[in-house]
Design a protein around this motif. Structure first.
Motif, PDB file in Angstrom:
ATOM      1  N   LYS A  48      -9.580  21.396  -6.668  1.00 36.08           N
ATOM      2  CA  LYS A  48     -10.701  20.942  -5.841  1.00 36.08           C
ATOM      3  C   LYS A  48     -10.274  19.855  -4.862  1.00 36.08           C
ATOM      4  O   LYS A  48     -10.794  19.769  -3.758  1.00 36.08           O
ATOM      5  CB  LYS A  48     -11.829  20.412  -6.729  1.00 36.08           C
ATOM      6  N   ARG A  49      -9.332  19.033  -5.273  1.00 32.81           N
ATOM      7  CA  ARG A  49      -8.899  17.920  -4.421  1.00 32.81           C
ATOM      8  C   ARG A  49      -7.847  18.341  -3.400  1.00 32.81           C
ATOM      9  O   ARG A  49      -7.839  17.850  -2.275  1.00 32.81           O
ATOM     10  CB  ARG A  49      -8.345  16.790  -5.283  1.00 32.81           C
ATOM     11  N   LEU A  50      -6.948  19.220  -3.800  1.00 28.71           N
ATOM     12  CA  LEU A  50      -5.807  19.547  -2.942  1.00 28.71           C
ATOM     13  C   LEU A  50      -6.030  20.765  -2.048  1.00 28.71           C
ATOM     14  O   LEU A  50      -5.328  20.931  -1.065  1.00 28.71           O
ATOM     15  CB  LEU A  50      -4.553  19.729  -3.801  1.00 28.71           C
ATOM     16  N   VAL A  51      -6.954  21.600  -2.371  1.00 27.21           N
ATOM     17  CA  VAL A  51      -7.396  22.765  -1.600  1.00 27.21           C
ATOM     18  C   VAL A  51      -6.274  23.506  -0.859  1.00 27.21           C
ATOM     19  O   VAL A  51      -6.358  23.750   0.335  1.00 27.21           O
ATOM     20  CB  VAL A  51      -8.556  22.412  -0.629  1.00 27.21           C
ATOM     21  N   ARG A  52      -5.262  23.898  -1.566  1.00 25.54           N
ATOM     22  CA  ARG A  52      -4.171  24.678  -0.979  1.00 25.54           C
ATOM     23  C   ARG A  52      -4.533  26.161  -1.048  1.00 25.54           C
ATOM     24  O   ARG A  52      -4.727  26.711  -2.131  1.00 25.54           O
ATOM     25  CB  ARG A  52      -2.873  24.429  -1.756  1.00 25.54           C
ATOM     26  N   GLU A  53      -4.611  26.787   0.120  1.00 21.47           N
ATOM     27  CA  GLU A  53      -4.946  28.209   0.168  1.00 21.47           C
ATOM     28  C   GLU A  53      -3.812  29.034  -0.440  1.00 21.47           C
ATOM     29  O   GLU A  53      -2.649  28.635  -0.413  1.00 21.47           O
ATOM     30  CB  GLU A  53      -5.180  28.668   1.611  1.00 21.47           C
ATOM     31  N   ARG A  54      -4.157  30.180  -0.946  1.00 20.56           N
ATOM     32  CA  ARG A  54      -3.180  31.059  -1.583  1.00 20.56           C
ATOM     33  C   ARG A  54      -2.241  31.686  -0.543  1.00 20.56           C
ATOM     34  O   ARG A  54      -2.613  31.825   0.626  1.00 20.56           O
ATOM     35  CB  ARG A  54      -3.902  32.131  -2.386  1.00 20.56           C
ATOM     36  N   PRO A  55      -1.031  32.064  -0.975  1.00 22.26           N
ATOM     37  CA  PRO A  55      -0.054  32.615  -0.026  1.00 22.26           C
ATOM     38  C   PRO A  55      -0.555  33.829   0.754  1.00 22.26           C
ATOM     39  O   PRO A  55      -0.297  33.945   1.950  1.00 22.26           O
ATOM     40  CB  PRO A  55       1.133  32.999  -0.908  1.00 22.26           C
ATOM     41  N   TYR A  56      -1.268  34.723   0.101  1.00 25.06           N
ATOM     42  CA  TYR A  56      -1.723  35.918   0.811  1.00 25.06           C
ATOM     43  C   TYR A  56      -2.740  35.575   1.902  1.00 25.06           C
ATOM     44  O   TYR A  56      -2.927  36.343   2.844  1.00 25.06           O
ATOM     45  CB  TYR A  56      -2.284  36.978  -0.150  1.00 25.06           C
ATOM     46  N   ILE A  57      -3.367  34.419   1.815  1.00 23.25           N
ATOM     47  CA  ILE A  57      -4.299  33.973   2.856  1.00 23.25           C
ATOM     48  C   ILE A  57      -3.518  33.357   4.023  1.00 23.25           C
ATOM     49  O   ILE A  57      -3.803  33.619   5.187  1.00 23.25           O
ATOM     50  CB  ILE A  57      -5.328  32.967   2.292  1.00 23.25           C
ATOM     51  N   ASN A  58      -2.520  32.549   3.702  1.00 21.42           N
ATOM     52  CA  ASN A  58      -1.752  31.843   4.728  1.00 21.42           C
ATOM     53  C   ASN A  58      -0.704  32.711   5.426  1.00 21.42           C
ATOM     54  O   ASN A  58      -0.277  32.385   6.518  1.00 21.42           O
ATOM     55  CB  ASN A  58      -1.050  30.622   4.127  1.00 21.42           C
ATOM     56  N   HIS A  59      -0.263  33.747   4.778  1.00 13.41           N
ATOM     57  CA  HIS A  59       0.823  34.575   5.309  1.00 13.41           C
ATOM     58  C   HIS A  59       0.355  36.026   5.330  1.00 13.41           C
ATOM     59  O   HIS A  59       0.255  36.666   4.285  1.00 13.41           O
ATOM     60  CB  HIS A  59       2.081  34.425   4.453  1.00 13.41           C
ATOM     61  N   GLY A  60       0.106  36.539   6.511  1.00 14.38           N
ATOM     62  CA  GLY A  60      -0.452  37.871   6.665  1.00 14.38           C
ATOM     63  C   GLY A  60       0.397  38.997   6.108  1.00 14.38           C
ATOM     64  O   GLY A  60      -0.119  40.064   5.795  1.00 14.38           O
ATOM     65  N   ASP A  61       1.705  38.772   5.946  1.00  9.91           N
ATOM     66  CA  ASP A  61       2.590  39.820   5.436  1.00  9.91           C
ATOM     67  C   ASP A  61       2.602  39.903   3.911  1.00  9.91           C
ATOM     68  O   ASP A  61       3.225  40.795   3.350  1.00  9.91           O
ATOM     69  CB  ASP A  61       4.027  39.585   5.922  1.00  9.91           C
ATOM     70  N   ILE A  62       1.945  38.960   3.256  1.00 15.36           N
ATOM     71  CA  ILE A  62       1.951  38.942   1.792  1.00 15.36           C
ATOM     72  C   ILE A  62       0.767  39.742   1.272  1.00 15.36           C
ATOM     73  O   ILE A  62      -0.391  39.497   1.625  1.00 15.36           O
ATOM     74  CB  ILE A  62       1.936  37.493   1.258  1.00 15.36           C
ATOM     75  N   LEU A  63       1.081  40.709   0.428  1.00 17.46           N
ATOM     76  CA  LEU A  63       0.084  41.576  -0.191  1.00 17.46           C
ATOM     77  C   LEU A  63      -0.548  40.866  -1.380  1.00 17.46           C
ATOM     78  O   LEU A  63       0.162  40.328  -2.237  1.00 17.46           O
ATOM     79  CB  LEU A  63       0.761  42.872  -0.658  1.00 17.46           C
ATOM     80  N   CYS A  64      -1.858  40.856  -1.440  1.00 14.73           N
ATOM     81  CA  CYS A  64      -2.563  40.318  -2.604  1.00 14.73           C
ATOM     82  C   CYS A  64      -2.593  41.416  -3.661  1.00 14.73           C
ATOM     83  O   CYS A  64      -3.287  42.412  -3.504  1.00 14.73           O
ATOM     84  CB  CYS A  64      -3.974  39.882  -2.234  1.00 14.73           C
ATOM     85  N   GLY A  65      -1.816  41.238  -4.726  1.00 19.51           N
ATOM     86  CA  GLY A  65      -1.654  42.276  -5.729  1.00 19.51           C
ATOM     87  C   GLY A  65      -2.670  42.259  -6.853  1.00 19.51           C
ATOM     88  O   GLY A  65      -2.699  43.169  -7.675  1.00 19.51           O
ATOM     89  N   ALA A  66      -3.519  41.235  -6.909  1.00 21.06           N
ATOM     90  CA  ALA A  66      -4.544  41.133  -7.955  1.00 21.06           C
ATOM     91  C   ALA A  66      -5.608  40.142  -7.487  1.00 21.06           C
ATOM     92  O   ALA A  66      -5.308  39.231  -6.718  1.00 21.06           O
ATOM     93  CB  ALA A  66      -3.932  40.664  -9.273  1.00 21.06           C
ATOM     94  N   ALA A  67      -6.807  40.333  -7.965  1.00 19.03           N
ATOM     95  CA  ALA A  67      -7.901  39.436  -7.583  1.00 19.03           C
ATOM     96  C   ALA A  67      -7.695  38.054  -8.205  1.00 19.03           C
ATOM     97  O   ALA A  67      -7.455  37.943  -9.404  1.00 19.03           O
ATOM     98  CB  ALA A  67      -9.233  40.014  -8.039  1.00 19.03           C
TER      99      ALA A  67
END
Length: 174
Positions: free
Chosen positions: A82-101
């Motif tokens: 909640k404090r650091l709010v780092r977005e997940r890699p698949y959000i920040n990098h368009g080439d990264i496939l989100c393999g699971a919810a």
């Protein structure tokens, strides 16, 4: 702070992409998705049941300590996210496939890895024979989070480190 996180995301992006390429193979993505889902927490009841089965009611204080330590872990990682709010890699990098919810929005630290390290360490302290199964599982959970595009390597490293620290504190109460 956000500039520093963006820079770290940039540095780790290529590493994430290389790991994430494994998930382009359907069977590997499915395997790591199952591992990741098992790492949601429910599977950690199995070693508890095994310990209880082997040691009986005398193991209940130790198992309760494991449970309390795990709950502290939930509080720690959720507070940090909640404090650091780092977005997940698949959000920040368009080439990264989100393999699971994902279970939640942010990636830092990895709660899955935190708990894998915590449970593995504490259960192995209670019954060292469990380490043969728990250590490979914990490593697979940690790897799955990067391979599936859900976490950066630093998320996993910090999550694992917090899990080990919490386990050390919990073990002091055993």
């Amino acid at each position: 702070m956000s500039n520093m996180i963006a820079y770290i995301n940039y540095l780790e992006g290529e590493i994430c992409l290389k790991f994430n390429r494994l998930s382009h193979r359907v069977w590997l993505r499915q395997f790591f998705s199952v591992v990741s889902r098992l790492g949601d927490g429910y599977v950690y009841a199995i070693p508890a049941a095994m310990i209880f089965g082997a040691q009986g009611p005398s193991s209940l204080p130790a198992l309760l300590t494991v449970g309390i330590t795990a709950l502290v872990g939930v509080f720690v990682y959720k507070s940090m996210k909640k404090r650091l709010v780092r977005e997940r890699p698949y959000i920040n990098h368009g080439d990264i496939l989100c393999g699971a919810a994902p279970l939640d929005r942010y990636s830092f630290p990895s709660g899955h890895t935190l708990h894998a390290a915590c449970f593995t360490t504490m259960y192995a302290h209670i019954d060292p024979s469990l380490l043969v199964v728990l250590l490979p599982f914990a490593l697979l959970v940690a790897a799955s989070r990067i391979i599936l595009g859900l976490h950066y390597p630093s998320d996993v490293i910090v999550g694992g480190s917090i899990g080990l620290a919490l386990a050390s504190v919990g073990i002091a109460f055993l």
